[in-house]
Design an enzyme around this catalytic site. Structure first.
Site, mmCIF file in Angstrom:
data_model
loop_
_atom_site.group_PDB
_atom_site.id
_atom_site.type_symbol
_atom_site.label_atom_id
_atom_site.label_comp_id
_atom_site.label_asym_id
_atom_site.label_seq_id
_atom_site.Cartn_x
_atom_site.Cartn_y
_atom_site.Cartn_z
ATOM 1 C CB CYS A 262 -0.524 2.147 4.044
ATOM 2 S SG CYS A 262 -2.016 1.968 3.313
ATOM 3 C CG ASP A 263 3.385 0.824 4.388
ATOM 4 O OD1 ASP A 263 3.141 1.238 5.591
ATOM 5 O OD2 ASP A 263 3.077 -0.357 4.181
ATOM 6 C CB CYS B 156 -1.014 -0.040 1.355
ATOM 7 S SG CYS B 156 -1.871 1.617 1.628
#
Ligand code: NAP
Length: 316
Positions: free
Chosen positions: A137-138, A134
């Site tokens: 997200c990261d 993701c």
């Protein structure tokens, strides 16, 4: 027939939330069960620019909130729980969840799909330590660092574009000599000066090194040129993998599916089991898009209402 709900919707992505809205508008007592966060795969997308009616890119998070608000406005209920089993007997579905057992006259399966892992050495061990599925997200953890992106589909291209805003050192590798992604998207990736595209390149292994706190993190990858067979090691801080998805079909082992495990339905979204409908990424189809998932959810809800009318006068 007295049941807890008229229809239970399993999964809170675009398909499930559209189904919840349309079921409620049809006058059904609708409950949507979601185990994680409402929004599904859309939550992973920073800027959705192809959803009709949204000419300015909208974040997946915002779109999910709008879906939820609209469904609640028409009376849909939501339950955060994991569905453990689904059984149909005498026209009643029993849905066992981690927060209790519920019955309904129809069920709409919209459980979507999960990220496919590659199964290469180092992938599982270094997940969350430089291996990610993701970008939104990261990605921010790897600002200005080298990032390898794996995959040749829409997700890999979309996510590489997102990561290219955080770092100028993105290397997108794809095992074949041409993209699977939509041409417009692939062309944008090819034109992006922060993304180096390496076709005919496969990921063989992900290696890690312990940092000063003794925590092992991604440090390099072993790549293979699939045309020449040559393998080489390349340093990187992160590996983002977008190799497609695996349908979440575990609740219905006996329902007919395609070779990829996606559920087969008729044009009304009904499976081979009467009263059991399927919509979204879990349903067999050639093209997966938010707009298609939402449309299928709406159609499944309409069909569920017709089905319920046909079997009984539901308790409302
Ligand atoms: P996808 O279209 O199935 O593409 C998966 C990619 O991963 C393919 O390029 C595939 O390679 C590669 N791959 C699969 N297994 C691999 C392995 N073991 N090793 C190396 N590479 C591997 O999946 P997706 O990109 O997640 O897209 C899923 C669906 O969502 C598609 O229908 C897509 O159109 C849709 N989607 C749309 C958008 C958008 O419209 N902006 C964004 C995201 C997703 P091969 O090509 O060689 O098979």
């Amino acid at each position: 027939m007295k049941t807890d709900k008229d229809v239970i919707i399993i999964g809170g992505g675009a398909a499930g939330m559209a189904a919840a809205q349309y079921s409620s508008r049809e006058g059904l007592k609708a409950l949507l069960v979601e185990e994680m966060s409402l929004g599904g795969q859309a939550l992973l997308i920073e800027g959705i620019e192809n959803y009709p009616g949204c000419p300015e890119a909208v974040s997946g998070f915002e779109l999910a909130e709008r879906f939820e608000t609209q469904a609640r406005k028409f009376g849909a209920e939501f339950l955060y729980a994991t569905v453990k089993s689904l059984v149909k007997k005498d026209n009643v579905f029993t849905v066992e969840t981690t927060k209790g057992t519920l019955t309904s006259l129809a069920v709409i399966l919209a459980a979507g799909a999960k990220h496919r892992h590659l199964g290469v050495p180092g992938e599982e061990k270094l997940a969350g330590r430089g291996v990610s599925y993701c970008a939104s997200c990261d990605g921010p953890f790897f600002k200005n660092q080298k990032i390898i992106v794996v995959g040749g589909g829409d997700s890999a291209c979309d996510e590489a574009m997102f990561l290219s805003k955080l770092s100028s050192k993105i290397v997108l590798i794809h095992r074949r000599d041409r993209f699977r992604a939509q041409k417009a998207l692939a062309d944008r990736v090819l034109a992006n000066k922060n993304i180096e595209v390496r076709l005919s390149t496969a990921l063989e292994e992900i290696r890690g090194k312990a940092n000063d706190k003794g925590i092992e993190k991604v440090s390099s990858v072993i790549l293979k040129n699939t045309l020449t067979g040559e393998t080489y090691e390349e340093e990187t801080a992160a590996v983002f993998i977008f190799a497609g998805s695996l349908p979440s079909n575990q609740l219905v082992p006996d329902v007919p599916k395609d070779s990829g495990g996606c559920i087969l339905t008729d044009e009304k979204m009904e499976t081979a089991t009467g009263g059991l409908f399927c919509a979204g990424d879990l349903r067999s189809k050639p093209f997966r898009q938010l707009v298609i998932a939402a449309a299928e959810g709406a159609l499944a809800a309409h069909s569920a209402a017709e089905y319920i009318d046909g079997i009984s006068a539901p308790v409302r």
